[in-house]
Design a protein around this motif. Structure first.
Motif, short mmCIF file in Angstrom:
data_model
loop_
_atom_site.label_atom_id
_atom_site.label_comp_id
_atom_site.label_asym_id
_atom_site.label_seq_id
_atom_site.Cartn_x
_atom_site.Cartn_y
_atom_site.Cartn_z
N GLY A 1 7.22 69.35 80.25
CA GLY A 1 6.47 68.50 79.34
C GLY A 1 5.22 67.92 79.96
O GLY A 1 4.32 67.45 79.23
N HIS B 1 5.97 70.69 74.70
CA HIS B 1 4.71 71.30 75.15
C HIS B 1 4.17 72.11 73.98
O HIS B 1 4.94 72.77 73.27
CB HIS B 1 4.96 72.19 76.37
CG HIS B 1 3.71 72.69 77.02
ND1 HIS B 1 3.02 73.79 76.56
CD2 HIS B 1 3.02 72.23 78.08
CE1 HIS B 1 1.96 73.99 77.32
NE2 HIS B 1 1.93 73.06 78.26
N PRO C 1 -1.53 71.08 78.77
CA PRO C 1 -1.38 71.65 77.42
C PRO C 1 -2.11 72.97 77.23
O PRO C 1 -1.78 73.73 76.33
CB PRO C 1 -1.97 70.56 76.52
CG PRO C 1 -1.85 69.30 77.31
CD PRO C 1 -2.03 69.69 78.74
#
Length: 386
Positions: free
Chosen positions: A207, A228, A211
């Motif tokens: 996580g 994610h 990104p």
């Protein structure tokens, strides 16, 4: 309830004979028919309740599985149901009428998972996707004392590193080190025993991945669900009853390499797929990760050698591949207080073989490998924590 068992058995047989389905109306009609229409409302309700447990969900185990704290539900006998809510096994108040009821539940859950469980195939390992539960069951006489059911509950990936720190799984320095390891794209291996929290930590770490990175996960059972925005999940498939259609983990690792992963993650290495994973991590796929069963970081080299041997890789070749592919090992441990990150280690290879140096431990703080970890982070442009 014992007085209603004969009625339940008769109703079950009637439903099976008529093929009327198992809806409330069909069950109620069967109850009335078996009692000549003179059953009391309480008898009908009792039979409906028992049969609903037999025909839907996990039966009497449903309430235990719905508890958000539950990680495991284990059935070892009709009157021996155990649960783990993160603090060890505790005996539950739930019971089954008899061994036949446990067997029926195990077979129904196996069918829901698309598997076969009978005398010819007395063991099953499956995935109940709707419930988010991993199933394992064994029938007698393989399970000598009676049908054994093991249910592992996949907890939603709502635990980030902040949450794990607040819950005591990590301390403040451990969290900072983990964030630095992920930012530096160091390859990680998370070790620990069954139920030690390896998958929970892996979800939390993924996580925190940039990104913009594409994460491809490969698993035997779909347990990794990180928060994610760009995750592709590949799940192995066992062969069907005819022995066809299986897609093993090793094949999925190879397929994942063709999917342009920025981070390649194997949920758990258990066999020859470790060879393909290490080959991938040694060909430019930085920041990969996997989990493995091991009781301490010092056991990891021996454990990985044993797994690589299944793929035909020699111990010396494994040492070279592992040392080049993986930089950091994390050890999760179960304690009376809960699951904790116990140690962070750094892999080191010398003339005597492959070793793991402790960079940080929960009890002792910085260790002999702390300088090596700081150097690895600095080489990747990440400022080492103090």
């Amino acid at each position: 309830m014992s007085g209603s068992v004969p009625l339940v058995e008769r109703v079950r047989a009637r439903l099976a004979d008529t093929g009327a389905g198992t809806g409330p109306a069909a069950v109620a009609a069967a109850v009335r028919a078996e009692t000549g229409g003179v059953a009391s409302d309480l008898d009908v309700l009792a039979a409906l309740r028992t049969l609903r447990q037999e025909f839907t969900g996990a039966g009497p185990l449903d309430a235990l599985l719905r508890d958000p704290r539950t990680t495991d539900v284990l059935v070892t006998a009709p009157d021996a149901v155990w649960t783990d809510r993160g603090d060890g096994l505790r005996r539950a108040a739930v019971t089954f009428p008899d061994e036949a009821a446990v067997r029926r539940l195990a077979q129904r859950l196996a069918l829901a998972a698309g598997r076969r469980l009978d005398d010819a195939s007395p063991c099953v390992d499956g995935w109940l996707a709707e419930a988010g539960v991993r199933l394992h069951a064994v029938l007698p006489p393989v399970s000598a004392a009676g049908t054994a059911i093991s249910l592992r509950v996949l907890q939603p990936a709502h635990h980030d590193l902040d949450t794990l720190r607040r819950s005591g799984t990590l301390d403040a320095h451990g969290e900072v080190l983990l964030r630095a390891v992920v930012a530096a794209r160091l390859a990680m291996l998370i070790a620990g025993g069954t139920g030690a929290g390896k998958t929970t930590l892996m979800n939390a770490l993924l996580g925190t991945v940039d990104p913009a990175d594409r994460v491809v996960t490969v698993e035997d059972a779909e347990e990794l669900r990180p928060r994610h925005p760009h995750v592709v999940r590949l799940v192995a498939r066992p062969p069907n009853i005819e022995g066809a259609g299986g897609v093993p983990l090793r094949e999925l690792v190879r397929q994942a390499l063709r999917m342009r992963p920025d981070r390649l993650v194997v949920g758990e290495v258990r066999g020859a797929e470790v060879c393909d994973l290490l080959a991938a991590l040694n060909t430019g796929h930085e920041g990969g990760a996997c989990t493995v069963h091991a009781n301490s970081v010092r056991e990891i080299p021996a454990r990985m050698r044993a797994l690589a041997g299944l793929g035909g890789m020699s111990p010396s070749a494994l040492d070279g591949q592992l040392a080049a592919a993986v930089q950091v090992v994390l050890q999760m441990r179960r304690t009376p207080a809960g699951r904790v990150l116990a140690e962070i280690g750094v892999l080191r290879r010398d003339d005597t073989g492959l070793h793991v140096d402790t960079a940080w431990s929960r009890e002792g703080g910085a260790g002999p490998g702390h300088a090596a970890l700081a150097e690895l982070l600095g080489e990747r442009g990440v400022r080492p924590p103090c």
